[in-house]
Design a protein around this motif. Structure first.
Motif, mmCIF file in Angstrom:
data_model
loop_
_atom_site.group_PDB
_atom_site.id
_atom_site.type_symbol
_atom_site.label_atom_id
_atom_site.label_comp_id
_atom_site.label_asym_id
_atom_site.label_seq_id
_atom_site.Cartn_x
_atom_site.Cartn_y
_atom_site.Cartn_z
ATOM 1 N N GLY A 1 1.719 12.819 -2.287
ATOM 2 C CA GLY A 1 0.596 12.370 -1.474
ATOM 3 C C GLY A 1 -0.710 12.961 -1.983
ATOM 4 N N PRO A 2 -1.802 12.749 -1.290
ATOM 5 C CA PRO A 2 -3.104 13.227 -1.747
ATOM 6 C C PRO A 2 -3.222 14.734 -1.629
ATOM 7 C CG PRO A 2 -3.272 12.404 0.461
ATOM 8 C CD PRO A 2 -1.876 12.107 0.012
ATOM 9 N N LYS A 3 -3.988 15.311 -2.523
ATOM 10 C CA LYS A 3 -4.278 16.741 -2.442
ATOM 11 C C LYS A 3 -5.718 16.915 -1.984
ATOM 12 C CE LYS A 3 -1.262 17.485 -6.367
ATOM 13 N NZ LYS A 3 -0.976 16.068 -6.513
ATOM 14 N N THR A 4 -6.016 18.107 -1.511
ATOM 15 C CA THR A 4 -7.386 18.401 -1.134
ATOM 16 C C THR A 4 -8.302 18.091 -2.316
ATOM 17 O OG1 THR A 4 -6.652 20.138 0.340
ATOM 18 C CG2 THR A 4 -8.943 20.218 -0.351
ATOM 19 N N TYR B 1 -1.509 5.465 0.437
ATOM 20 C CA TYR B 1 -2.220 4.862 1.552
ATOM 21 C C TYR B 1 -3.501 5.623 1.897
ATOM 22 C CZ TYR B 1 0.913 1.069 2.893
ATOM 23 O OH TYR B 1 1.610 -0.108 2.932
ATOM 24 N N ASP B 2 -3.595 6.895 1.518
ATOM 25 C CA ASP B 2 -4.863 7.602 1.718
ATOM 26 C C ASP B 2 -5.964 6.946 0.892
ATOM 27 O OD1 ASP B 2 -4.658 10.301 3.371
ATOM 28 O OD2 ASP B 2 -2.783 9.978 2.333
ATOM 29 N N ALA B 3 -5.641 6.629 -0.368
ATOM 30 C CA ALA B 3 -6.616 5.955 -1.220
ATOM 31 C C ALA B 3 -6.934 4.562 -0.675
ATOM 32 C CB ALA B 3 -6.082 5.858 -2.646
ATOM 33 N N GLY C 1 -1.901 5.471 11.824
ATOM 34 C CA GLY C 1 -1.993 4.014 11.816
ATOM 35 C C GLY C 1 -0.995 3.323 10.927
ATOM 36 N N SER C 2 -0.212 4.076 10.146
ATOM 37 C CA SER C 2 0.795 3.477 9.271
ATOM 38 C C SER C 2 2.026 3.142 10.103
ATOM 39 C CB SER C 2 1.151 4.450 8.138
ATOM 40 O OG SER C 2 0.007 4.737 7.356
ATOM 41 N N VAL C 3 2.288 1.844 10.276
ATOM 42 C CA VAL C 3 3.321 1.398 11.200
ATOM 43 C C VAL C 3 4.267 0.421 10.524
ATOM 44 C CG1 VAL C 3 1.866 1.707 13.249
ATOM 45 C CG2 VAL C 3 1.839 -0.490 12.042
ATOM 46 N N LEU C 4 5.439 0.251 11.130
ATOM 47 C CA LEU C 4 6.357 -0.795 10.715
ATOM 48 C C LEU C 4 6.103 -2.040 11.560
ATOM 49 C CD1 LEU C 4 9.707 1.172 10.185
ATOM 50 C CD2 LEU C 4 8.041 0.429 8.479
ATOM 51 N N PRO C 5 6.652 -3.192 11.169
ATOM 52 C CA PRO C 5 6.404 -4.415 11.947
ATOM 53 C C PRO C 5 6.840 -4.334 13.403
ATOM 54 C CG PRO C 5 7.191 -5.006 9.763
ATOM 55 C CD PRO C 5 7.317 -3.510 9.871
ATOM 56 N N ASP C 6 7.704 -3.355 13.750
ATOM 57 C CA ASP C 6 8.098 -3.229 15.158
ATOM 58 C C ASP C 6 7.054 -2.490 15.987
ATOM 59 O OD1 ASP C 6 8.416 -0.574 14.438
ATOM 60 O OD2 ASP C 6 10.539 -0.465 14.929
ATOM 61 N N GLY C 7 5.929 -2.124 15.362
ATOM 62 C CA GLY C 7 4.817 -1.530 16.095
ATOM 63 C C GLY C 7 4.812 -0.031 16.192
ATOM 64 N N LEU C 8 5.883 0.626 15.743
ATOM 65 C CA LEU C 8 5.959 2.081 15.861
ATOM 66 C C LEU C 8 5.550 2.743 14.547
ATOM 67 C CD1 LEU C 8 9.275 2.553 17.871
ATOM 68 C CD2 LEU C 8 6.929 2.375 18.718
ATOM 69 N N PRO C 9 4.992 3.967 14.622
ATOM 70 C CA PRO C 9 4.569 4.663 13.401
ATOM 71 C C PRO C 9 5.755 5.050 12.533
ATOM 72 C CG PRO C 9 4.367 6.099 15.313
ATOM 73 C CD PRO C 9 4.689 4.736 15.843
ATOM 74 N N THR C 10 5.470 5.258 11.273
ATOM 75 C CA THR C 10 6.489 5.684 10.322
ATOM 76 C C THR C 10 5.835 6.609 9.308
ATOM 77 O OG1 THR C 10 8.254 4.871 8.857
ATOM 78 C CG2 THR C 10 6.126 3.771 8.701
ATOM 79 N N ALA C 11 6.607 7.063 8.327
ATOM 80 C CA ALA C 11 6.060 7.971 7.321
ATOM 81 C C ALA C 11 4.904 7.300 6.576
ATOM 82 C CB ALA C 11 7.160 8.388 6.350
ATOM 83 N N HIS C 12 3.835 8.035 6.398
ATOM 84 C CA HIS C 12 2.622 7.563 5.732
ATOM 85 C C HIS C 12 2.891 7.500 4.227
ATOM 86 C CE1 HIS C 12 -1.687 6.962 5.455
ATOM 87 N NE2 HIS C 12 -1.831 7.999 4.666
ATOM 88 N N PRO C 13 2.891 6.307 3.612
ATOM 89 C CA PRO C 13 3.291 6.197 2.202
ATOM 90 C C PRO C 13 2.290 6.825 1.243
ATOM 91 C CG PRO C 13 3.450 4.080 3.325
ATOM 92 C CD PRO C 13 2.659 4.996 4.213
#
Length: 677
Positions: free
Chosen positions: A323-326, A458-460, A443-455
């Motif tokens: 994922g992104p670094k500082t 996605y920060d970029a 805000g990263s969600v699956l089609p069922d509307g619930l949140p999931t792991a932020h890929p």
């Protein structure tokens, strides 16, 4: 020796190569005096490291996590209640770690299930564990639960009393005869030769063992709250975060202050620690299981090996995290955009709500820009999970006209129900009051509307959407969609079978175009108009409730700890009159029943408009609440914030990525893409 391993781990940091990490773990393994098993899963990206991850290791007291998982399942089903009381009997006082067997030797003490859970997981109390094991369905029931979740490499075969007796070599009689005196006598009767032989058998016994791969996979699902109802899922994590044992293990060589939800275990030559580690600087979470078996060294030496191995894993993910670094996010430009969207006025008091351990660098930049605009920023930190507000937020809101929601670490800090109510009442007073929601990874969600792991990546993606969206063009396209929605009766259709008719007439339409200015608030008609999202890009409306009719098809949805598939909901006059499911009908029944009358009411239609947030081909995770071009959001429940007539508090979203919306053949959205100009 210690300096060697620290330097080696530091050198590893810059490699970005799992083979280097494996070599480092191989170098650390001899410190344990036995065999080291370790599995680490980066939960936001899925990157996994495994060393002896498919081998079996005695769980010792880490088996209390599977017991807790099985018990919470029964709690969610209503078969066990957290507040039910259990009277402690002499036969319940078992040997080993904990306090019950030392403090309560006389009858007459009763504890709630929640008390027993905390004793089991916080201080590893064996007596509490064996009581809860029976409530969870016994060893067979817990193992069965693990198998039902797909973890046949995790098995529970005995109570802690039986486990300890097996290691010592003491045969046990009927459980009704057990007492502290009984155990002392039974264990004292075992000769040294018998103990040695029993320990040898124990080393080779597959009973009460787990594979590191599967233990970490189980921890990952605990972190994602996939196994239980929300309240149970959060309580389990909360207790694990407060674990009192094992400071010299996973934590042993890590920087102070990191959040770790974990459980330790020790017996004979076995020393373990398993848990969920929160990395610093928005680098995500790691499900980490570290086991030592067959050690010929002291527990303290095995703990040092666990500490070194954990530090090597930590350094790998911190310095080569997927994922992104500082520094990869441009906090100054993001701060510019947030403040320019707010357009603060001179003397305006703005609350900046932040998590000191997450996106912390951006706060100072926002405050500088607010001061430059003549506004007065007030920094207010989110409270630790479960910590009450005691009215502070409501008091600060009395003199504020703007509130900035900055990202927070789920499970570490929170917005309490009291704070949410205070914010709702404050914003409903109108005037210049408004909020900017900058939730980011939530805000990263699956089609069922619930949140999931932020890929990863996605920060970029989100940064690009915040900084580089053509907001003028976005607003114009939203206006065109709103005009289209007012044409009359529309229809939503999907290849899976959704076929819904609706009409909005003069209902207010919320347009998320990134404008949070005081001037914009003069036109606010409903509560959600004062809740401005960044990234931006959706149109939202509560259609007339008595008009919505037809079929909504949801291919798959997580409902508590279960999944339902091929859900079909039939609506007449905005009310769900029937429903079916190809799989998981019982879970759907429970879900809708728990939601009350509002769960059976049509709530909202949302249309994503931002091309920069369009779902990526082959990626299941939807960027930022489905704000991407052509994503259609359908929701059930309370729509007061949108100006609708449904009340009840319940809300559940579902997203359709391949939907079409048309008015008598004139399309606004076609096959998952906005086509209106």
């Amino acid at each position: 020796m210690k300096m060697f391993f620290l330097l080696a781990a530091a050198a590893l940091c810059f490699a970005g190569d799992l083979s280097r990490l494996e070599r480092e773990i191989r170098n650390i393994e001899p410190l344990s005096g036995g065999l080291l098993g370790i599995t680490a899963i980066h939960l936001e990206t899925g990157e996994q490291f495994s060393y002896r991850g498919g081998e079996r290791f005695p769980m010792a007291s880490t088996f209390k996590i599977p017991i807790a998982v099985a018990l919470f399942d029964k709690i969610d089903r209503g078969e066990v209640k957290l507040d039910q009381m259990y009277e402690i009997r002499p036969s319940d006082l078992h040997p080993g770690s904990g306090t019950l067997s030392e403090l309560f030797v006389q009858p007459g003490v009763a504890l709630s299930v929640r008390n027993l859970l905390e004793l089991m997981l916080l201080i590893s109390d064996n007596s509490a564990t064996d009581i809860l094991l029976r409530m969870a369905g016994g060893a067979r029931g817990v193992t069965g639960k693990m198998k039902s979740l797909g973890y046949d490499g995790i098995r529970v075969d005995r109570s802690t009393a039986e486990l300890i007796a097996g290691w010592i070599g003491a045969p046990l009689t009927s459980e009704s005869a057990w007492s502290p005196e009984y155990f002392r006598g039974a264990f004292a009767a075992v000769t040294p030769e018998q103990r040695k032989a029993a320990a040898e058998r124990f080393r080779e016994d597959p009973s009460d063992t787990a594979m590191p791969d599967q233990m970490s996979a189980l921890l990952a699902r605990i972190h994602k709250k996939e196994l239980h109802q929300p309240g149970s899922a959060e309580l389990l994590l909360d207790i694990l975060r407060r674990c009192k044992t094992g400071d010299g293990r996973i934590r042993g060589m890590l920087p102070p202050g990191l959040t770790l939800a974990h459980k330790t275990g020790t017996i004979g030559g076995t020393t373990n620690d398993v848990g969920i580690l929160t990395l610093p600087d928005n680098l995500g979470h790691v499900a980490l299981s570290v086991f030592v078996r067959n050690s010929t060294r002291t527990t303290e030496q095995a703990e040092k090996a666990i500490a070194h191995a954990s530090r090597a894993v930590y350094d790998y993910f911190v310095f080569t995290a997927p994922g992104p670094k500082t520094g990869e996010l441009d906090y100054e430009k993001l701060a510019d955009k947030i403040v320019s969207a707010l357009k603060p006025t001179k003397g305006e008091r703005v609350i900046v709500r932040r998590d000191p351990g997450h996106f912390a660098w951006i706060t100072g930049h926002i405050e500088e820009r607010l001061k430059s605009a003549g506004a007065v920023p007030l920094r207010l930190e989110y409270r630790s999970q479960g910590e009450p507000d005691e009215g502070r937020l409501a008091k600060e809101l009395e003199t504020a006209t703007a509130y900035l929601w900055m990202p927070l670490r789920e499970g570490s800090v929170w917005i309490s129900p009291e704070e949410r109510k205070a914010l709702q009442e404050w914003v409903d007073k109108g005037g210049a009051r408004r909020q900017i929601h900058f939730h980011w990874q939530d805000g990263s969600v699956l089609p069922d509307g619930l949140p999931t792991a932020h890929p990863a990546g996605y920060d970029a993606l989100y940064q690009d959407a915040v900084l580089n969206t053509d907001y003028k063009a976005l607003s114009e396209k939203q206006d065109a969609i709103i005009a289209g929605l007012r044409q009359g009766t529309g229809r939503i259709r999907t290849p899976a079978g959704t076929n819904l008719m609706f009409r909005i007439n003069n209902r207010p339409v919320n347009k998320q175009d990134g404008d949070a200015s005081v001037e914009r608030m003069k036109a606010a008609k409903v509560r959600v108009d004062r809740d401005v999202e960044l990234p931006a890009g959706v149109v939202r409306v509560a259609p007339e409730e008595n008009v919505v009719q037809g079929t909504l098809v949801i291919p798959e949805a997580r409902l508590g700890a279960k999944i339902a598939r091929n859900i079909r909901m039939e609506f007449q006059q905005g009310r769900m009159v029937s429903y079916t499911a190809g799989e998981g009908k019982e879970a759907l029944d429970e879900f809708l029943k728990a939601g009350g009358p509002a769960a059976l009411r049509f709530r909202e239609i949302g249309i994503g408009v931002n091309p920069k947030l369009r779902p990526r081909p082959g990626e299941k995770v939807l960027p930022y609440y489905g704000y991407g071009d052509g994503v259609v959001r359908i929701s059930l429940g309370d729509n007061e914030e949108l100006g609708g007539a449904v009340r009840g508090g319940f809300v559940r979203w579902f997203f359709l990525t391949d939907a079409s919306i048309d008015y008598y053949g004139e399309f606004l959205v076609k096959d998952g893409k906005v086509v209106v100009e």
